[in-house]
Design a protein around this motif. Structure first.
Motif, short mmCIF file in Angstrom:
data_model
loop_
_atom_site.label_atom_id
_atom_site.label_comp_id
_atom_site.label_asym_id
_atom_site.label_seq_id
_atom_site.Cartn_x
_atom_site.Cartn_y
_atom_site.Cartn_z
N GLU A 192 0.81 -1.22 0.00
CA GLU A 192 0.00 0.00 0.00
C GLU A 192 0.84 1.27 0.00
O GLU A 192 0.35 2.35 0.35
N SER A 193 2.10 1.16 -0.43
CA SER A 193 2.97 2.34 -0.43
C SER A 193 2.93 3.10 -1.76
O SER A 193 3.28 4.28 -1.80
N VAL A 194 2.48 2.45 -2.84
CA VAL A 194 2.47 3.07 -4.16
C VAL A 194 1.07 2.93 -4.76
O VAL A 194 0.53 1.82 -4.83
N VAL A 195 0.49 4.05 -5.18
CA VAL A 195 -0.81 4.02 -5.86
C VAL A 195 -0.57 3.82 -7.35
O VAL A 195 0.14 4.60 -7.99
N VAL A 196 -1.15 2.77 -7.92
CA VAL A 196 -0.94 2.44 -9.33
C VAL A 196 -2.18 2.69 -10.17
O VAL A 196 -2.12 2.64 -11.41
N GLY A 197 -3.31 2.95 -9.55
CA GLY A 197 -4.55 3.18 -10.29
C GLY A 197 -5.67 3.49 -9.33
O GLY A 197 -5.45 3.67 -8.12
N GLN A 198 -6.88 3.54 -9.86
CA GLN A 198 -8.02 3.79 -8.99
C GLN A 198 -9.31 3.33 -9.65
O GLN A 198 -9.41 3.21 -10.87
N ILE A 199 -10.29 3.08 -8.80
CA ILE A 199 -11.67 2.85 -9.22
C ILE A 199 -12.49 3.94 -8.56
O ILE A 199 -12.50 4.05 -7.33
N SER A 200 -13.14 4.78 -9.35
CA SER A 200 -13.86 5.93 -8.79
C SER A 200 -15.33 5.83 -9.13
O SER A 200 -15.70 5.62 -10.29
N LYS A 201 -16.15 5.98 -8.11
CA LYS A 201 -17.59 6.08 -8.32
C LYS A 201 -17.89 7.56 -8.54
O LYS A 201 -17.67 8.40 -7.66
N ALA B 40 -28.51 3.57 -10.39
CA ALA B 40 -27.62 3.51 -11.55
C ALA B 40 -26.39 4.37 -11.27
O ALA B 40 -26.50 5.53 -10.89
N ASP B 41 -25.22 3.77 -11.46
CA ASP B 41 -23.98 4.45 -11.09
C ASP B 41 -23.02 4.52 -12.26
O ASP B 41 -23.09 3.71 -13.20
N ASN B 42 -22.12 5.49 -12.20
CA ASN B 42 -21.05 5.64 -13.19
C ASN B 42 -19.71 5.48 -12.50
O ASN B 42 -19.49 6.03 -11.42
N PHE B 43 -18.82 4.72 -13.12
CA PHE B 43 -17.51 4.47 -12.56
C PHE B 43 -16.42 4.77 -13.58
O PHE B 43 -16.64 4.65 -14.79
N GLY B 44 -15.26 5.14 -13.08
CA GLY B 44 -14.06 5.25 -13.89
C GLY B 44 -13.00 4.32 -13.33
O GLY B 44 -12.85 4.20 -12.11
N ILE B 45 -12.29 3.63 -14.21
CA ILE B 45 -11.23 2.71 -13.79
C ILE B 45 -9.95 3.12 -14.52
O ILE B 45 -9.95 3.23 -15.75
N SER B 46 -8.89 3.35 -13.78
CA SER B 46 -7.61 3.68 -14.39
C SER B 46 -6.55 2.70 -13.89
O SER B 46 -6.59 2.26 -12.74
N PHE B 47 -5.62 2.35 -14.79
CA PHE B 47 -4.56 1.41 -14.47
C PHE B 47 -3.37 1.68 -15.38
O PHE B 47 -3.51 2.33 -16.43
N PRO B 48 -2.17 1.22 -15.02
CA PRO B 48 -1.01 1.43 -15.89
C PRO B 48 -1.22 0.77 -17.26
O PRO B 48 -1.79 -0.32 -17.35
N LEU B 49 -0.77 1.43 -18.30
CA LEU B 49 -0.95 0.90 -19.65
C LEU B 49 -0.31 -0.46 -19.81
O LEU B 49 -0.85 -1.34 -20.50
N ASP B 50 0.85 -0.68 -19.16
CA ASP B 50 1.58 -1.93 -19.32
C ASP B 50 1.22 -2.98 -18.27
O ASP B 50 1.89 -4.01 -18.17
N LEU B 51 0.16 -2.76 -17.51
CA LEU B 51 -0.26 -3.74 -16.52
C LEU B 51 -0.75 -5.01 -17.22
O LEU B 51 -1.35 -4.95 -18.30
N ASP B 52 -0.47 -6.17 -16.63
CA ASP B 52 -0.92 -7.44 -17.17
C ASP B 52 -2.42 -7.36 -17.48
O ASP B 52 -3.22 -6.94 -16.65
#
Length: 265
Positions: free
Chosen positions: A205-214, A227-239
């Motif tokens: 939990e020392s490095v933030v690599v992405g997020q899931i946001s409501k 009904a909800d809207n979400f955004g998901i971000s992650f590193p481009l090179d993530l598996d």
């Protein structure tokens, strides 16, 4: 063959979500191709399970839950359906919940479910399976979990809830159930006029690599629908498999923390 032209996409069949109170289906229909993402580049299965090639090329996606009018006016729980889009607002996948009327009404937001995720050609690329578990954090022996499969029947990863008395926490695991990443929410999941952020971090939990946001949807949507809207971000090179499990985690988070908000309001 991947589309390589620079003009409008050629006509063809793209799939959309249709629903009724206890079942969703994916149907072929005429579709405006300007709203659909171009096919992924490269051969099928390149860099991961077939159908997930598009996830290898992006670092964020948007998940929009459809407003269920029958649920809004009757109060009866219905199967959820979602549109998954890229950052340009183009449809990438459609997600539909499979469930029965009894389970929907009796178990509500803690219900077990199977969610089928299809690409724009109707191919099922992900299957999300959630068993029935206790929804109370005071029972650490009955924590929530989700099995992510691609293709259907082949597990590529899992989401497991970590016990904590007040803070939402999860672990993302690979197909061998080896931990890969952590997800950490905030003390309060209230979304009044602001987004609710779930950070995706390294295992310590020392490095933030992405997020899931409501994302805040406005007073009408938040007050009268679930009904909800979400955004998901992650590193481009993530598996790509880990990216897919993060997508699954988004749906689990929606059911656990936001599916019941309309009834409370």
């Amino acid at each position: 063959m991947a589309y390589e032209g620079t003009g409008p996409l050629p006509p063809g069949t793209v799939y959309y979500v249709g629903n009724n109170p206890s079942h969703n289906a994916v149907h072929p229909a005429l579709f405006n191709h300007r709203e659909a993402a171009p096919p992924p580049l490269g051969p099928p299965g390149a860099g991961g399970p077939a159908g997930l090639e598009y996830l290898t090329q992006i670092d964020q996606i948007l998940v929009h839950q459809k407003v269920e009018m029958a649920e809004m006016f009757t109060g009866w729980e219905t199967c959820n359906s979602y549109i998954v889009k890229n950052s340009m607002g183009q449809q990438v996948f459609v997600a539909t919940e499979e469930n029965n009327l009894f389970t929907l009404q009796v178990w509500g937001s803690i219900r077990p479910f199977t969610i089928h995720i299809h690409d724009n050609m109707g191919q099922e690329v992900l299957t999300l399976s959630r068993p029935l578990k206790c929804g109370m954090c005071c029972f650490p022996c009955c924590l929530q979990e989700l099995d992510v499969q691609s293709p259907p029947g082949n597990s590529i990863g899992y989401v497991q809830q970590d016990w904590h008395p007040v803070i939402p926490k999860f672990t993302i695991l690979n197909e061998m159930k080896v931990p890969q990443l952590k997800i950490k929410g905030s003390f309060c999941d209230c979304s009044c006029m602001s987004d609710v952020i779930f950070e995706v971090t390294s295992l310590d939990e020392s490095v933030v690599v992405g997020q899931i946001s409501k994302q805040w949807g406005g007073f009408l949507q938040e007050g009268f629908t679930d009904a909800d809207n979400f955004g998901i971000s992650f590193p481009l090179d993530l598996d790509v498999k880990v990216k897919a499990v993060m997508v699954g985690a988004c749906f689990l988070i929606d059911f656990m923390f936001f599916e019941h908000k309309q009834k409370q309001n």
